[in-house]
Design an enzyme around this catalytic site. Structure first.
Site, PDB file in Angstrom:
ATOM      1  N   ALA A   1     -13.081   0.442  -0.299  1.00  0.00           N
ATOM      2  CA  ALA A   1     -11.844  -0.181   0.166  1.00  0.00           C
ATOM      3  C   ALA A   1     -12.158  -1.500   0.859  1.00  0.00           C
ATOM      4  O   ALA A   1     -12.996  -1.545   1.760  1.00  0.00           O
ATOM      5  CB  ALA A   1     -11.129   0.763   1.124  1.00  0.00           C
TER       6      ALA A   1
ATOM      7  N   GLU B   1     -15.373   2.010   3.570  1.00  0.00           N
ATOM      8  CA  GLU B   1     -14.713   0.761   3.971  1.00  0.00           C
ATOM      9  C   GLU B   1     -15.725  -0.376   3.889  1.00  0.00           C
ATOM     10  O   GLU B   1     -16.809  -0.284   4.472  1.00  0.00           O
ATOM     11  CB  GLU B   1     -14.179   0.881   5.398  1.00  0.00           C
ATOM     12  CG  GLU B   1     -13.194   2.020   5.609  1.00  0.00           C
ATOM     13  CD  GLU B   1     -11.829   1.779   4.996  1.00  0.00           C
ATOM     14  OE1 GLU B   1     -11.478   0.612   4.728  1.00  0.00           O
ATOM     15  OE2 GLU B   1     -11.117   2.778   4.779  1.00  0.00           O
TER      16      GLU B   1
ATOM     17  N   ALA C   1       0.488  -8.260  -9.443  1.00  0.00           N
ATOM     18  CA  ALA C   1       0.922  -7.362  -8.375  1.00  0.00           C
ATOM     19  C   ALA C   1       1.784  -6.249  -8.962  1.00  0.00           C
ATOM     20  O   ALA C   1       2.634  -6.500  -9.822  1.00  0.00           O
ATOM     21  CB  ALA C   1       1.710  -8.138  -7.327  1.00  0.00           C
TER      22      ALA C   1
ATOM     23  N   SER D   1       1.218  -4.026 -11.119  1.00  0.00           N
ATOM     24  CA  SER D   1       1.117  -3.900 -12.581  1.00  0.00           C
ATOM     25  C   SER D   1       0.672  -2.521 -13.034  1.00  0.00           C
ATOM     26  O   SER D   1       0.747  -2.198 -14.220  1.00  0.00           O
ATOM     27  CB  SER D   1       0.135  -4.941 -13.119  1.00  0.00           C
ATOM     28  OG  SER D   1      -1.170  -4.689 -12.612  1.00  0.00           O
TER      29      SER D   1
ATOM     30  N   ARG E   1      -4.759   8.424  -4.111  1.00  0.00           N
ATOM     31  CA  ARG E   1      -6.061   8.998  -4.479  1.00  0.00           C
ATOM     32  C   ARG E   1      -6.350  10.350  -3.824  1.00  0.00           C
ATOM     33  O   ARG E   1      -7.397  10.938  -4.079  1.00  0.00           O
ATOM     34  CB  ARG E   1      -7.188   8.002  -4.227  1.00  0.00           C
ATOM     35  CG  ARG E   1      -7.477   7.653  -2.807  1.00  0.00           C
ATOM     36  CD  ARG E   1      -8.622   6.621  -2.730  1.00  0.00           C
ATOM     37  NE  ARG E   1      -8.951   6.298  -1.381  1.00  0.00           N
ATOM     38  CZ  ARG E   1      -8.433   5.310  -0.666  1.00  0.00           C
ATOM     39  NH1 ARG E   1      -7.551   4.501  -1.220  1.00  0.00           N
ATOM     40  NH2 ARG E   1      -8.793   5.111   0.575  1.00  0.00           N
TER      41      ARG E   1
ATOM     42  N   GLY F   1      -4.933  -7.662 -13.237  1.00  0.00           N
ATOM     43  CA  GLY F   1      -3.500  -7.490 -13.454  1.00  0.00           C
ATOM     44  C   GLY F   1      -2.743  -8.110 -12.307  1.00  0.00           C
ATOM     45  O   GLY F   1      -3.301  -8.409 -11.253  1.00  0.00           O
TER      46      GLY F   1
ATOM     47  N   HIS G   1      -2.153   3.668  -0.955  1.00  0.00           N
ATOM     48  CA  HIS G   1      -3.349   3.836  -1.787  1.00  0.00           C
ATOM     49  C   HIS G   1      -4.088   5.126  -1.437  1.00  0.00           C
ATOM     50  O   HIS G   1      -4.591   5.811  -2.333  1.00  0.00           O
ATOM     51  CB  HIS G   1      -4.266   2.610  -1.673  1.00  0.00           C
ATOM     52  CG  HIS G   1      -3.829   1.489  -2.548  1.00  0.00           C
ATOM     53  ND1 HIS G   1      -4.468   1.174  -3.718  1.00  0.00           N
ATOM     54  CD2 HIS G   1      -2.806   0.609  -2.431  1.00  0.00           C
ATOM     55  CE1 HIS G   1      -3.857   0.148  -4.284  1.00  0.00           C
ATOM     56  NE2 HIS G   1      -2.851  -0.209  -3.517  1.00  0.00           N
TER      57      HIS G   1
END
Length: 180
Positions: free
Chosen positions: A33, A62, A9, A11, A53, A7, A49
Site C-alpha cells: 500500500a 505499508e 480513475a 476503471s 481485499r 487505467g 480498498h
C-alpha cells in the site's frame, strides 16, 4: 512474472489486479500500500480498498516511500497499489527522492521483482483527461507517464482496464484465463 495494469480513475483496475493476485499460484500474497492518509477523503479510500481485499489472504505492507528498502518476508505474489501515489510521494514528500523520483522508483520495482514470484503493479493512465496543465501538475504527469513507459518495457504483461474490462497490449492475462 511482472504485470503492469493501467487505467483511469474508478476503471476497475484495482479489482482486476486483486483477482490476478488471488489467482497467482503463490503461497503468500502481499499487498503493498502506497497511499498516505492525508485527510478524510484518503482515509475513506484506504478503508474502501481494505474492505475490497478483506478475506482474500493478503498481508498488507505499508510503503509510501523508498520502495527499494522494502523486504518481503518470503517469496510470493505482490500487488503494488499504486504507482501514482508512490510517484507523488517520492516527488513531493520531504522524505522522498525529489528530482530523483523516477530513478528511485524504477530501482525499487527492480528490487521488488527479484523478491516476488509475481508482481502486479497498478498505475493511473495519464493525459487522457486533457492537455492544458501547468507547473507541478504537468511535472507529475510527465513523471508518471515516463514511469509507465519504462515499466511497460520491463513488464511481461501490460494491460489497460476500462469499465472493469482488461485489454492486453503486451503478453496475456496470467492465471485467470485458465479458470472457469
Amino acid at each position: 512474472m511482472f504485470t503492469l495494469i493501467v487505467g483511469g480513475a474508478a476503471s476497475g483496475k484495482s479489482e482486476y489486479a486483486e483477482r490476478l493476485a488471488v489467482a497467482a499460484p503463490a503461497a503468500r500474497r502481499f499487498y503493498i500500500a502506497t497511499m498516505q492518509p492525508w485527510g478524510e477523503e484518503t482515509r475513506q479510500r484506504i478503508a474502501r480498498h481494505r474492505a475490497m481485499r478483506a478475506g482474500k489472504g493478503f498481508e498488507t505492507l505499508e510503503c509510501p516511500l523508498n520502495l527499494a528498502t522494502l523486504r518481503l518476508p518470503e517469496q510470493g505474489a505482490a500487488l503494488l497499489e499504486c504507482l501514482s501515489n508512490l510517484a507523488a510521494n517520492e516527488r513531493y514528500s520531504p522524505e522522498g527522492a525529489g528530482e530523483d523520483a523516477c530513478r528511485a522508483i524504477l530501482n525499487g520495482v527492480d528490487k521488488l521483482c527479484r523478491q516476488c514470484s509475481d508482481l502486479i503493479l497498478v498505475s493511473n493512465e495519464v493525459f487522457s483527461g486533457g492537455s492544458d496543465y501547468e507547473g507541478d501538475t504537468l511535472e507529475y504527469l510527465r513523471l508518471l507517464a515516463r514511469l509507465n513507459r519504462e515499466l511497460a518495457a520491463r513488464a511481461d504483461n501490460v494491460c489497460e482496464v476500462q469499465c472493469g474490462i482488461a485489454r492486453y497490449y503486451k503478453g496475456k492475462e496470467p492465471y485467470l484465463h485458465d479458470r472457469v
